[in-house]
Design an enzyme around this catalytic site. Structure first.
Site, short mmCIF file in Angstrom:
data_model
loop_
_atom_site.label_atom_id
_atom_site.label_comp_id
_atom_site.label_asym_id
_atom_site.label_seq_id
_atom_site.Cartn_x
_atom_site.Cartn_y
_atom_site.Cartn_z
N HIS A 178 0.83 -1.21 0.00
CA HIS A 178 0.00 0.00 0.00
C HIS A 178 0.86 1.25 0.00
O HIS A 178 1.83 1.34 0.75
CB HIS A 178 -0.89 0.02 1.25
CG HIS A 178 -2.17 -0.73 1.08
ND1 HIS A 178 -3.20 -0.24 0.31
CD2 HIS A 178 -2.59 -1.92 1.54
CE1 HIS A 178 -4.21 -1.09 0.34
NE2 HIS A 178 -3.86 -2.14 1.06
N CYS A 247 0.66 2.02 -5.74
CA CYS A 247 -0.19 2.84 -6.59
C CYS A 247 0.40 4.22 -6.80
O CYS A 247 1.22 4.70 -6.03
CB CYS A 247 -1.61 2.92 -6.06
SG CYS A 247 -1.75 3.71 -4.47
#
Lengths: 279, 58
Positions: A178, A247
């Protein structure tokens, strides 16, 4: 009387919605991190327990920033002259994605100690099997690496792409994490620069990878970045590589951010923490 | 709405205030435990892999 009730009900609804949104933001920004941090600590503890009890003789505890014993200066040649690419931390470093010579040069030396993963490092889906250290992210930064990249799994640690190589093995050891929420493990992934160390402990061996080039931004479906020899990485020959994905942008999902590294050194855990972690 | 709840709570003002506090805490608990975990994956922060097809098999 009637309009008054309507106005009151409407304003109560607005206040309620606002409170809900604020609570949700608190949940996403703060509470997921609290939960993920405790889950990751749990995974680290479980891993350490398994290593200390099982056949894998891991004396080094994950997570504790003990000073590294300096017992093998000859073992860590990467301390002397880093790759010609760029010294860590220079923002304007030339962004040559990779020096094609560098990985090949290091292969023979790096390969010997941690060749075939021993039986202790069996990869069972959803279970932690290694600990990752990235000095650039902070001295205390240590996260468990779990097998698989499912959504639930990534709430408890970093995820190893199942069809990619094991740590230290020939091929590409690819790990996702993450960028934001759930502990923000890869929050600073964009700050990694050529020469930065990414260290993996799988219970038997310390693997020190060195980052090549600058973080690479790509499309979400670009699975080629975790190929054994990623086309965009600048690597040309098969080797022992590491890929980190998260991301991009930080709070979005329109792209992915990729960091590549090559195996630079490997040493048994019995010899203590590698030089890259004591520097 | 809130006035209606207040009027239907039993006891004097102190008891009502205490009951309201408990009710609010219960709502927050349900939100954090069940509602938000359901809603959170609808946001983009979970997309960190390059092969979302594989991410399904958890």
């Amino acid at each position: 009387m009637r309009p008054r009730t309507v106005v009151r009900t409407l304003s109560e609804l607005c206040v309620t919605t606002g409170t809900l949104l604020v609570l949700f933001v608190v949940y996403v920004l703060y509470w997921t991190g609290v939960r993920a941090d405790s889950a990751m600590d749990e995974e680290l503890g479980r891993l350490q327990e398994r290593w200390s009890s099982g056949s894998v003789g891991a004396a080094a505890a994950p997570g504790e920033p003990e000073p590294a014993p300096e017992q093998q200066p000859g073992q860590q040649p990467e301390d002397a002259p880093p790759d010609p690419g760029a010294p860590p931390g220079r923002p304007g470093a030339p962004s040559a994605p990779a020096q094609p010579g560098a990985p090949t040069r290091t292969q023979p030396r790096a390969g010997t100690p941690g060749q075939a993963p021993p039986a202790g490092t069996d990869l069972r889906a959803g279970r932690a099997f290694a600990v990752m250290y990235v000095p650039r992210f902070g001295a205390g930064w240590a996260k468990p690496v779990l097998e698989g990249t499912g959504t639930e799994l990534l709430k408890r640690g970093l995820g190893h792409y199942e069809r990619t190589a094991r740590p230290g093995a020939p091929g590409n050891f690819a790990v996702a994490g993450h960028r934001r929420t759930y502990g923000d493990p890869f929050k600073d992934l964009d700050e990694l620069r050529a020469g930065d160390a990414v260290v993996i402990n799988d219970g038997t061996t310390w693997f020190t990878y060195r980052v090549d080039g600058r973080p690479y931004r790509t499309r979400p479906d670009d699975t080629g970045v975790i190929d054994p020899v990623p086309a965009a990485s600048g690597y040309r020959t098969p080797g022992r590589y590491l890929t980190l994905t998260t991301c991009e942008p930080e709070w979005g999902h329109s792209h992915r951010l990729i960091v590549w590294a090559h195996l630079d050194a490997a040493s048994p855990v019995a010899q203590g923490r590698p030089g890259a972690l004591s520097a | 709405m809130y006035g209606w709840i207040w009027r239907h709570l039993p006891g004097n003002a102190w008891v009502r205030a205490l009951t309201s506090l408990v009710l609010v805490l219960a709502v927050v608990y349900v939100l954090f435990q069940y509602v938000f975990p359901w809603a959170e994956p609808l946001l983009p922060f979970n997309d960190v892999t390059v092969d979302n097809g594989m991410a399904v098999n958890q």
